[in-house]
Design an enzyme around this catalytic site. Structure first.
Site, PDB file in Angstrom:
ATOM      1  CG  ASP A 165      -0.650   0.449  -6.200  1.00  0.00           C
ATOM      2  OD1 ASP A 165      -1.156   0.437  -7.257  1.00  0.00           O
ATOM      3  OD2 ASP A 165      -0.483   1.236  -5.296  1.00  0.00           O
ATOM      4  CG  HIS A 219      -3.660   3.014  -8.268  1.00  0.00           C
ATOM      5  ND1 HIS A 219      -2.701   2.937  -7.112  1.00  0.00           N
ATOM      6  CD2 HIS A 219      -4.375   4.040  -8.461  1.00  0.00           C
ATOM      7  CE1 HIS A 219      -2.746   4.195  -6.891  1.00  0.00           C
ATOM      8  NE2 HIS A 219      -3.505   4.932  -7.526  1.00  0.00           N
TER       9      HIS A 219
END
Ligand code: UDP
Length: 487
Positions: free
Chosen positions: A130, A25
């Protein structure tokens, strides 16, 4: 909008990036940070001290506008949530009991994050969060700051799991019975375990609901993909969520634009010059690269099967093993079986972190055994390298479908359930299956040549998307323009 009318961001545009603390990520979000800084924006990259020590040397190495990137360190409350000191990244978790506390600790960053946003200068243009850092939703809403979701996985996975949920496709369907994923341009079949989404396990309902709410209340979505790879799926997803979607990838190609490939995520554990010399000594497209990303932990019995499969295939290889995987039992096997001696000159074992993009971009590499993590997939696609697909969990089964059935640049090793469903003494892939699949992938005949040709074409398309005037380059411009006008 024409290319000529696109200008660099105003120096007062300030993007705050909030990645989730896992390598897969953080890596693409660091690319986004650098892309935005290169277009003249200010960027704050929110992270924690342990993650900052990984990132900072990488930013120091890169010759771009990194002075515009401010790495903001928020204290991660390990002790408060019963986590070992320094456990600030998913790849540092060593007990399954620590996953939930880890997420709770991440959510608790909401207050220090809010304080940072409130006092930030210049004032914040936009938060790019995110999907898993859903605590940002409340901050964006209460301080009236536009918030965008960053989806790291493929659009096929994001759209596919969304559609499955809306259509209740698995209601009354047994675990291993397949269904056709609804609302896709091409028929793709998956079983329930393969289509298991992020936060789908029992006990994670609250996280799933909060993440979905945070997506629903966002301004739109940026994705690490491109039209050249997933055009119709992206269009369908945009229609489904009724929000703007900006595909701005493959982000791994960002380094190409400043003449840099280098390390991603953290410093590599090997001497790159030596590795490149070894690769230089091999024939074009002859070497197989084997790596399962940052999170998968392969058990010893499976590692042994992989080792034997590689040895029997007689194909030159680079095999990445994690430090944590080098158990006493594995050490015993590798030394008593003299594996490294037997494969000397033909194979290299890297323990720790490999310079993956550097390896995949070398002309001697002709195949990649991958767990189908989306960053790894995009890195292979961008380098034009065909893949042997071995998905382990969550989005990886969807990514496999994209590689094998949509763009047809890979061969499936034949795994049909997530690895945590394997029984204690079960291995997913036996050595004979492994060596057979490796030989199929590296095949010099017509089928292999066709696959290599397609892989090269997709690599060319990916680079074109990221080049000035390409689809992803344009989308980043349109996104920045949209955000500048929204404040
Ligand atoms: N990676 C790397 N060296 C390694 C292992 C992984 O550089 O030894 C990088 C890889 O290039 C990719 C990322 O870590 O950018 C892994 O992300 P991916 O989405 O493929 O898988 P995850 O680790 O999230 O399962």
């Amino acid at each position: 909008m024409s290319i000529e009318s696109i200008t660099d961001a105003s120096k007062s545009d300030h993007y705050v990036l909030v990645p989730f603390m896992a390598q897969g990520h953080m890596i693409p979000m660091l690319d986004i940070a650098q892309l935005l800084a290169n277009r003249g924006a200010r960027v704050s990259f929110i992270t924690t001290p342990v993650n900052a020590t990984r990132i900072k040397p990488l930013l120091d190495d890169r010759k771009s506008n990194n002075e515009f990137i401010n790495v903001v360190e928020l204290t991660f409350p390990c002790k408060e949530f019963g986590l070992p000191e320094g456990c600030e990244n998913i790849d540092l978790i060593t007990s399954v009991d620590h996953y939930k506390p880890f997420f709770h600790a991440a959510i608790s960053l909401v207050e220090p994050f809010k304080l940072y946003i409130r006092e930030a200068t210049p004032t914040v243009t936009c938060i790019i969060s995110d999907y898993s850092s859903f605590f940002t939703a409340e901050v964006g809403q209460s301080l009236n700051i536009p918030r965008i979701i960053f989806h790291g996985p493929s659009c096929l996975y994001i759209h596919g799991t969304h559609s499955i949920r809306i259509h209740n496709s698995f209601d009354g369907v047994a675990e291993f019975d397949s269904i056709a994923v609804p609302d896709l341009p091409k028929k793709i079949e998956m079983n329930k375990l393969q289509a298991w989404g992020w936060f789908s396990d029992p006990g994670w309902e609250d996280f799933r609901a909060k993440a979905a709410e945070a997506e629903a209340s966002s301004f739109g979505v940026v994705m690490n993909t491109c039209y050249e790879l997933e055009s119709e799926i992206i269009d369908r997803y945009e229609r489904l969520i009724k929000k703007r979607v900006w595909p701005i990838g493959p982000l791994c190609l960002y380094g190409n634009h400043i003449g840099l490939k280098g390390d991603r995520g953290k410093k590599s554990s090997v001497d790159e010059a030596q590795l490149l010399n070894w690769l230089d000594s091999k024939e074009a497209k002859s070497v197989l690269y084997v790596s399962f990303g940052s999170l998968v932990q392969t058990k010893t019995s499976q590692l042994i099967e992989i080792g034997l499969g590689l040895e029997n295939s007689k194909v030159p290889f680079i095999w990445v093993i994690k430090e944590i995987e080098r158990t006493v039992e594995f050490e015993k096997w590798i030394s008593t079986e003299r594996f490294e001696e037997r494969t000397k000159g033909r194979g290299i074992v890297i323990t720790g972190w490999a310079p993956q993009v550097v390896i995949l971009s070398h002309g001697s590499v002709g195949g990649f055994v991958t767990h189908c993590g989306w960053n790894s997939v995009l890195e292979a696609v961008s380098a034009g390298v065909p893949m042997l697909t071995w998905p382990h969990f969550v989005d990886q089964f969807f990514n496999e479908k994209l590689i094998v059935e949509v763009i047809e640049t890979g061969v499936a090793v034949g795994v049909n359930k997530p690895y945590h469903y394997l029984l204690e003494d079960e291995v997913a892939v036996k050595s004979e299956v492994m060596s057979k699949a490796v030989l199929q992938l590296m095949d010099k005949g017509e089928e292999g040549e066709e696959r290599r040709r397609r892989a090269k074409q997709y690599g060319d398309k990916g680079r074109k998307a990221m080049d000035e005037g390409g689809s992803s380059w344009m989308n980043l411009s349109l996104f920045m323009d949209f955000m500048s006008r929204s404040v």
